[in-house]
Scaffold this motif. Structure first.
Motif, PDB file in Angstrom:
ATOM      1  N   ALA A 213      75.084  21.332  33.282  1.00 15.08           N
ATOM      2  CA  ALA A 213      75.986  20.452  32.539  1.00 15.08           C
ATOM      3  C   ALA A 213      75.452  19.022  32.529  1.00 15.08           C
ATOM      4  CB  ALA A 213      77.386  20.496  33.150  1.00 15.08           C
ATOM      5  N   VAL A 214      74.880  18.592  33.651  1.00 11.79           N
ATOM      6  CA  VAL A 214      74.264  17.268  33.715  1.00 11.79           C
ATOM      7  C   VAL A 214      73.148  17.151  32.678  1.00 11.79           C
ATOM      8  CG1 VAL A 214      72.807  15.776  35.144  1.00 11.79           C
ATOM      9  CG2 VAL A 214      74.863  16.789  36.111  1.00 11.79           C
ATOM     10  N   ALA A 215      72.351  18.211  32.552  1.00  9.40           N
ATOM     11  CA  ALA A 215      71.255  18.195  31.579  1.00  9.40           C
ATOM     12  C   ALA A 215      71.786  18.075  30.156  1.00  9.40           C
ATOM     13  CB  ALA A 215      70.417  19.459  31.725  1.00  9.40           C
ATOM     14  N   MET A 216      72.878  18.775  29.859  1.00 10.71           N
ATOM     15  CA  MET A 216      73.465  18.702  28.522  1.00 10.71           C
ATOM     16  C   MET A 216      73.970  17.288  28.230  1.00 10.71           C
ATOM     17  SD  MET A 216      75.557  22.324  28.480  1.00 10.71           S
ATOM     18  CE  MET A 216      75.996  22.293  26.739  1.00 10.71           C
ATOM     19  N   ILE A 217      74.612  16.687  29.219  1.00 13.59           N
ATOM     20  CA  ILE A 217      75.156  15.340  29.033  1.00 13.59           C
ATOM     21  C   ILE A 217      74.028  14.326  28.875  1.00 13.59           C
ATOM     22  CG2 ILE A 217      76.479  13.515  30.185  1.00 13.59           C
ATOM     23  CD1 ILE A 217      78.152  15.827  31.454  1.00 13.59           C
ATOM     24  N   ALA A 218      72.962  14.495  29.651  1.00  7.73           N
ATOM     25  CA  ALA A 218      71.798  13.615  29.504  1.00  7.73           C
ATOM     26  C   ALA A 218      71.179  13.786  28.126  1.00  7.73           C
ATOM     27  CB  ALA A 218      70.769  13.906  30.582  1.00  7.73           C
ATOM     28  N   GLY A 219      71.208  15.023  27.594  1.00 13.66           N
ATOM     29  CA  GLY A 219      70.702  15.261  26.255  1.00 13.66           C
ATOM     30  C   GLY A 219      71.470  14.504  25.203  1.00 13.66           C
ATOM     31  N   ALA A 220      72.737  14.192  25.501  1.00 15.33           N
ATOM     32  CA  ALA A 220      73.546  13.355  24.610  1.00 15.33           C
ATOM     33  C   ALA A 220      73.329  11.871  24.898  1.00 15.33           C
ATOM     34  CB  ALA A 220      75.025  13.698  24.766  1.00 15.33           C
ATOM     35  N   GLN A 221      72.376  11.572  25.798  1.00 10.89           N
ATOM     36  CA  GLN A 221      71.988  10.214  26.176  1.00 10.89           C
ATOM     37  C   GLN A 221      73.139   9.434  26.830  1.00 10.89           C
ATOM     38  OE1 GLN A 221      70.116   8.432  22.767  1.00 10.89           O
ATOM     39  NE2 GLN A 221      68.610  10.078  22.609  1.00 10.89           N
ATOM     40  N   GLN A 222      73.979  10.170  27.535  1.00 12.58           N
ATOM     41  CA  GLN A 222      75.064   9.544  28.301  1.00 12.58           C
ATOM     42  C   GLN A 222      74.606   9.489  29.762  1.00 12.58           C
ATOM     43  OE1 GLN A 222      78.485  11.977  27.473  1.00 12.58           O
ATOM     44  NE2 GLN A 222      78.591  11.352  25.328  1.00 12.58           N
ATOM     45  N   TYR A 223      73.652   8.605  30.012  1.00  9.43           N
ATOM     46  CA  TYR A 223      72.978   8.617  31.307  1.00  9.43           C
ATOM     47  C   TYR A 223      73.875   8.150  32.446  1.00  9.43           C
ATOM     48  CZ  TYR A 223      68.966   9.222  28.271  1.00  9.43           C
ATOM     49  OH  TYR A 223      68.106   9.694  27.320  1.00  9.43           O
ATOM     50  N   GLU A 224      74.781   7.217  32.184  1.00 10.59           N
ATOM     51  CA  GLU A 224      75.657   6.749  33.251  1.00 10.59           C
ATOM     52  C   GLU A 224      76.566   7.872  33.734  1.00 10.59           C
ATOM     53  OE1 GLU A 224      77.786   3.191  32.421  1.00 10.59           O
ATOM     54  OE2 GLU A 224      76.010   2.057  31.814  1.00 10.59           O
ATOM     55  N   LEU A 225      77.147   8.618  32.788  1.00 10.12           N
ATOM     56  CA  LEU A 225      77.999   9.748  33.163  1.00 10.12           C
ATOM     57  C   LEU A 225      77.171  10.817  33.876  1.00 10.12           C
ATOM     58  CD1 LEU A 225      80.653  11.309  33.123  1.00 10.12           C
ATOM     59  CD2 LEU A 225      80.096  12.094  30.806  1.00 10.12           C
ATOM     60  N   ALA A 226      75.991  11.101  33.351  1.00  8.63           N
ATOM     61  CA  ALA A 226      75.129  12.096  33.985  1.00  8.63           C
ATOM     62  C   ALA A 226      74.767  11.681  35.413  1.00  8.63           C
ATOM     63  CB  ALA A 226      73.863  12.301  33.154  1.00  8.63           C
ATOM     64  N   MET A 227      74.477  10.398  35.599  1.00 13.88           N
ATOM     65  CA  MET A 227      74.142   9.906  36.933  1.00 13.88           C
ATOM     66  C   MET A 227      75.344  10.022  37.871  1.00 13.88           C
ATOM     67  SD  MET A 227      71.052   8.983  37.558  1.00 13.88           S
ATOM     68  CE  MET A 227      71.366   7.965  38.998  1.00 13.88           C
ATOM     69  N   SER A 228      76.532   9.760  37.359  1.00 19.88           N
ATOM     70  CA  SER A 228      77.731   9.869  38.189  1.00 19.88           C
ATOM     71  C   SER A 228      77.926  11.302  38.677  1.00 19.88           C
ATOM     72  CB  SER A 228      78.970   9.413  37.395  1.00 19.88           C
ATOM     73  OG  SER A 228      78.869   8.046  37.048  1.00 19.88           O
ATOM     74  N   ILE A 229      77.701  12.265  37.781  1.00 20.33           N
ATOM     75  CA  ILE A 229      77.845  13.666  38.168  1.00 20.33           C
ATOM     76  C   ILE A 229      76.739  14.051  39.141  1.00 20.33           C
ATOM     77  CG2 ILE A 229      77.903  16.043  37.326  1.00 20.33           C
ATOM     78  CD1 ILE A 229      79.029  14.946  34.699  1.00 20.33           C
ATOM     79  N   LEU A 230      75.536  13.514  38.923  1.00 19.30           N
ATOM     80  CA  LEU A 230      74.430  13.792  39.830  1.00 19.30           C
ATOM     81  C   LEU A 230      74.727  13.244  41.227  1.00 19.30           C
ATOM     82  CD1 LEU A 230      71.725  15.242  39.428  1.00 19.30           C
ATOM     83  CD2 LEU A 230      70.655  13.007  39.179  1.00 19.30           C
ATOM     84  N   GLU A 231      75.319  12.071  41.303  1.00 18.41           N
ATOM     85  CA  GLU A 231      75.708  11.501  42.601  1.00 18.41           C
ATOM     86  C   GLU A 231      76.781  12.365  43.261  1.00 18.41           C
ATOM     87  OE1 GLU A 231      76.922   7.538  41.770  1.00 18.41           O
ATOM     88  OE2 GLU A 231      74.897   6.843  41.243  1.00 18.41           O
ATOM     89  N   LEU A 232      77.707  12.878  42.444  1.00 23.11           N
ATOM     90  CA  LEU A 232      78.735  13.774  42.974  1.00 23.11           C
ATOM     91  C   LEU A 232      78.086  15.039  43.543  1.00 23.11           C
ATOM     92  CD1 LEU A 232      81.685  14.700  43.329  1.00 23.11           C
ATOM     93  CD2 LEU A 232      81.625  15.510  40.958  1.00 23.11           C
ATOM     94  N   LEU A 233      77.117  15.555  42.835  1.00 21.33           N
ATOM     95  CA  LEU A 233      76.374  16.723  43.332  1.00 21.33           C
ATOM     96  C   LEU A 233      75.753  16.435  44.688  1.00 21.33           C
ATOM     97  CD1 LEU A 233      74.332  18.292  40.365  1.00 21.33           C
ATOM     98  CD2 LEU A 233      75.708  19.509  42.034  1.00 21.33           C
ATOM     99  N   ASP A 234      75.101  15.295  44.792  1.00 22.96           N
ATOM    100  CA  ASP A 234      74.411  14.939  46.028  1.00 22.96           C
ATOM    101  C   ASP A 234      75.398  14.801  47.185  1.00 22.96           C
ATOM    102  OD1 ASP A 234      71.766  14.263  47.147  1.00 22.96           O
ATOM    103  OD2 ASP A 234      72.714  12.335  47.573  1.00 22.96           O
ATOM    104  N   GLN A 235      76.559  14.204  46.897  1.00 23.48           N
ATOM    105  CA  GLN A 235      77.581  14.053  47.939  1.00 23.48           C
ATOM    106  C   GLN A 235      78.082  15.407  48.419  1.00 23.48           C
ATOM    107  OE1 GLN A 235      80.567  11.632  46.055  1.00 23.48           O
ATOM    108  NE2 GLN A 235      79.197   9.844  45.875  1.00 23.48           N
ATOM    109  N   GLN A 236      78.270  16.322  47.472  1.00 28.40           N
ATOM    110  CA  GLN A 236      78.782  17.634  47.841  1.00 28.40           C
ATOM    111  C   GLN A 236      77.749  18.445  48.627  1.00 28.40           C
ATOM    112  OE1 GLN A 236      82.093  18.515  47.326  1.00 28.40           O
ATOM    113  NE2 GLN A 236      82.067  16.326  46.835  1.00 28.40           N
ATOM    114  N   LEU A 237      76.464  18.195  48.351  1.00 32.68           N
ATOM    115  CA  LEU A 237      75.427  18.904  49.086  1.00 32.68           C
ATOM    116  C   LEU A 237      75.438  18.540  50.567  1.00 32.68           C
ATOM    117  CD1 LEU A 237      72.412  18.756  46.592  1.00 32.68           C
ATOM    118  CD2 LEU A 237      73.733  20.773  47.249  1.00 32.68           C
ATOM    119  N   ASP A 238      75.978  17.355  50.885  1.00 37.77           N
ATOM    120  CA  ASP A 238      76.069  16.944  52.285  1.00 37.77           C
ATOM    121  C   ASP A 238      76.958  17.885  53.094  1.00 37.77           C
ATOM    122  OD1 ASP A 238      74.396  14.792  51.944  1.00 37.77           O
ATOM    123  OD2 ASP A 238      76.022  13.383  51.504  1.00 37.77           O
ATOM    124  N   ARG A 239      77.809  18.639  52.401  1.00 37.68           N
ATOM    125  CA  ARG A 239      78.723  19.544  53.096  1.00 37.68           C
ATOM    126  C   ARG A 239      78.041  20.839  53.517  1.00 37.68           C
ATOM    127  NH1 ARG A 239      83.027  20.347  48.600  1.00 37.68           N
ATOM    128  NH2 ARG A 239      83.941  21.744  50.149  1.00 37.68           N
TER     129      ARG A 239
END
Length: 584
Positions: free
Chosen positions: A163-189
């Motif tokens: 989904a992040v890749a699809m959003i980045a494809g729409a050039q919505q990089y800030e939203l994509a980065m926010s989701i990527l940060e959320l992913l990274d936070q969840q991986l800490d679990r």
């Protein structure tokens, strides 16, 4: 790598656990949902919408509410994904909201489906400049992810990544980065031994963002750090090598780009299917073409083209990819009849809405401009390249590398028409953008030196022109093979500059060198020989060697007549842009 292509495998997320479904309707449900998902994977989104509409009709005929809700959910989610990919964001929002509404009635939707819907819903709102609703959808996604058990989140990682890749494809990089940060936070679990590859995958995704934003040096460093991690698996190694090659190509380092793409292909061959391997080989063929290894590039492209055609012929996006991939090879071979057909077919593909439509339109118009430029129709070429620049400016502004490439073309066409004020203005805009990029060389650096030399010559500054041409040749010596046709352009400009200072003999030798360089890999009736033939005809006429002058004038006339015939057959216009009401 095209992140959108990878993302469509997320169609597999449309998997629902359901009970009490009648046999006949269950068979229809399975068939329609399967066909809809397959159409999404093939990028045939109108076909997917048809199947999901039929599934919605099936849902309305159900007496059992639990069964009906299952059907409604799958139809709504599939419709939302297909509409999103077509950039019909209002319809996507309606469908995704409907899916969430039905899920709230007890449908046991997969976790992957839920996170995908919330991601794409946030993106759809952002595409319509509805920032508050986009932010609200993201907060819902964040809360939902935090509510998942660790093992549930682990299972849904790939779908969030897609989904992040699809959003980045729409050039919505800030939203994509926010989701990527959320992913990274969840991986800490999760335990460290389970998440290392996922963290590397996030780094690959981040590197893709950097590349898409033209931050090539940062992307290169991040990609190389992934290559240096001994635990990186083959798919991630392939992605990292490909990114390294893409950055090297952007810097004009075609030899290393070719080597990196070859390394990526070696990794891909160890795990991928025939289509993915063919895609990687075609990228390698393109790099070889720009490097100057024309024979190997053409053979490689021809070998993998049938596989790609089988894969991509079913969808508009796939056809567009194939057609655009063919154009560099057609231009080199001088097959302008096929080029005309390809450009017409590109124009006939239905336009979507949003960012991808602008990207496609800019690319199409750029190729049309080069087509008309080779045919000496510089006024039409300028009209096309202005369309391309307009599309780019509506997406990115003038800081994009693509805009520099387009302005270089516009400058060249303006010089041919004697529009020196326009040419000077474009060079000034390029210089301002170039200054912000730093001193790094890029794939367009030699072309920029060429148009600067031509501009200096048009201003009567022949000595400065010769100096600039020498710099261009030095740059070519560092980046391409000796038979690269770019050398022919430099020797032609040198000939014209030597003519301007009265050194006729040297000018003739340089023009002949230009022709011999091009003859190494292109047929003698290629349209790009025209300027060299015309220059030699003029030079020999000045020396009073009329026999040679007539010989080259006849060759130039033959190409001129060939241009006229191609133009008579070509029906390519500048295209009529459809304005996008949903443009970001």
């Amino acid at each position: 790598m095209d992140p959108i292509v990878i993302a469509f495998f997320s169609a597999a997320a449309i998997v629902i656990v359901y009970w009490h479904v009648r046999f006949n309707d269950n068979a229809k449900y399975q068939r329609l949902s399967r066909r809809g998902a397959k159409s999404i994977q093939r990028h045939d989104f109108p076909d997917a919408l048809f199947h999901y509409a039929e599934l919605e009709k099936l849902a309305l005929r159900q007496n059992d509410s639990a069964t009906a809700n299952v059907f409604h959910f799958v139809a709504a989610e599939g419709t939302g994904i297909a509409s999103y990919c077509l950039e019909d964001f209002p319809e996507a929002i309606v469908a995704f909201q409907r899916a969430l509404e039905v899920a709230g009635k007890g449908v046991e939707a997969s976790v992957a489906s839920h996170v995908q819907i919330l991601c794409l819903l946030a993106s759809s709102y952002q595409s319509l400049s509805r920032a508050d609703e986009s932010r609200q959808s993201f907060e819902q996604l964040k809360a939902y992810c935090q509510s998942l058990a660790a093992e549930e989140f682990s299972e849904t990682f790939d779908f969030l990544d897609h989904a992040v890749a699809m959003i980045a494809g729409a050039q919505q990089y800030e939203l994509a980065m926010s989701i990527l940060e959320l992913l990274d936070q969840q991986l800490d679990r999760l335990p460290n031994n389970e998440v290392h590859q996922q963290r590397l995958q996030c780094q690959i995704r981040l590197a893709n963002f950097l590349y898409a934003k033209d931050e090539f040096q940062t992307c290169l460093g991040k990609s190389e750090s992934i290559l240096n991690d001994e635990s990186t698996n083959p798919p991630l190694l392939a992605a990292a090598f490909q990114l390294v090659g893409s950055c090297q190509f952007a810097f004009g380092d075609f030899a290393r780009a070719t080597q990196s793409q070859q390394s990526s292909l070696e990794q891909i061959a160890s795990y991928a299917n025939a289509s993915e391997i063919a895609h990687s080989k075609y990228t390698l063929a393109t790099y070889l073409l720009y490097y100057g290894n024309y024979q190997q590039a053409t053979k490689l492209a021809q070998r993998c083209h049938p596989t790609l055609k089988r894969e991509y012929q079913f969808s508009d996006e796939g056809r567009r990819f194939l057609l655009l991939s063919d154009l560099p090879f057609l231009f080199h071979s001088g097959d302008y009849k096929s080029m005309s057909q390809v450009l017409n077919e590109l124009e006939s593909i239905p336009k979507t809405l949003g960012v991808r439509a602008l990207t496609n339109e800019a690319s199409n118009q750029c190729w049309r401009a080069q087509f008309f430029g080779d045919l000496q129709c510089f006024d039409r070429a300028i009209a096309c390249i202005r369309e391309a620049l307009d599309s780019l400016s509506r997406m990115h502004g003038d800081s994009r590398h693509d805009s520099i490439v387009y302005r270089i073309l516009l400058t060249s066409f303006a010089i041919h028409l004697g529009q020196l004020d326009e040419a000077g203005e474009q060079l000034a805009l390029i210089a301002a953008t170039q200054k912000s990029l730093g001193s790094q060389n890029y794939s367009w650096s030699t072309s920029l030196l060429s148009v600067r030399a031509s501009f200096e010559l048009a201003q009567g500054k022949a000595s400065e022109c010769l100096s600039t041409v020498e710099s261009a040749i030095e740059r070519l010596n560092e980046t391409v093979l000796p038979n690269n046709t770019s050398y022919a352009e430099q020797w032609l400009i040198r000939s014209q500059a030597q003519h301007a200072i009265g050194d006729i003999e040297s000018a003739i030798n340089s023009a002949k060198r230009s022709i011999s360089k091009r003859e190494e890999s292109q047929p003698p009736d290629h349209l790009r020989f025209f300027a060299s033939y015309q220059t030699l005809a003029t030079l020999y006429q000045q020396l009073g060697q009329n026999e040679h002058a007539i010989e080259f004038e006849q060759k130039a006339d033959a190409i001129r007549k060939q241009c006229d015939l191609i133009l008579q057959d070509a029906t390519i216009g500048t295209g009529e842009r459809e304005l996008n009401p949903y443009a970001v």
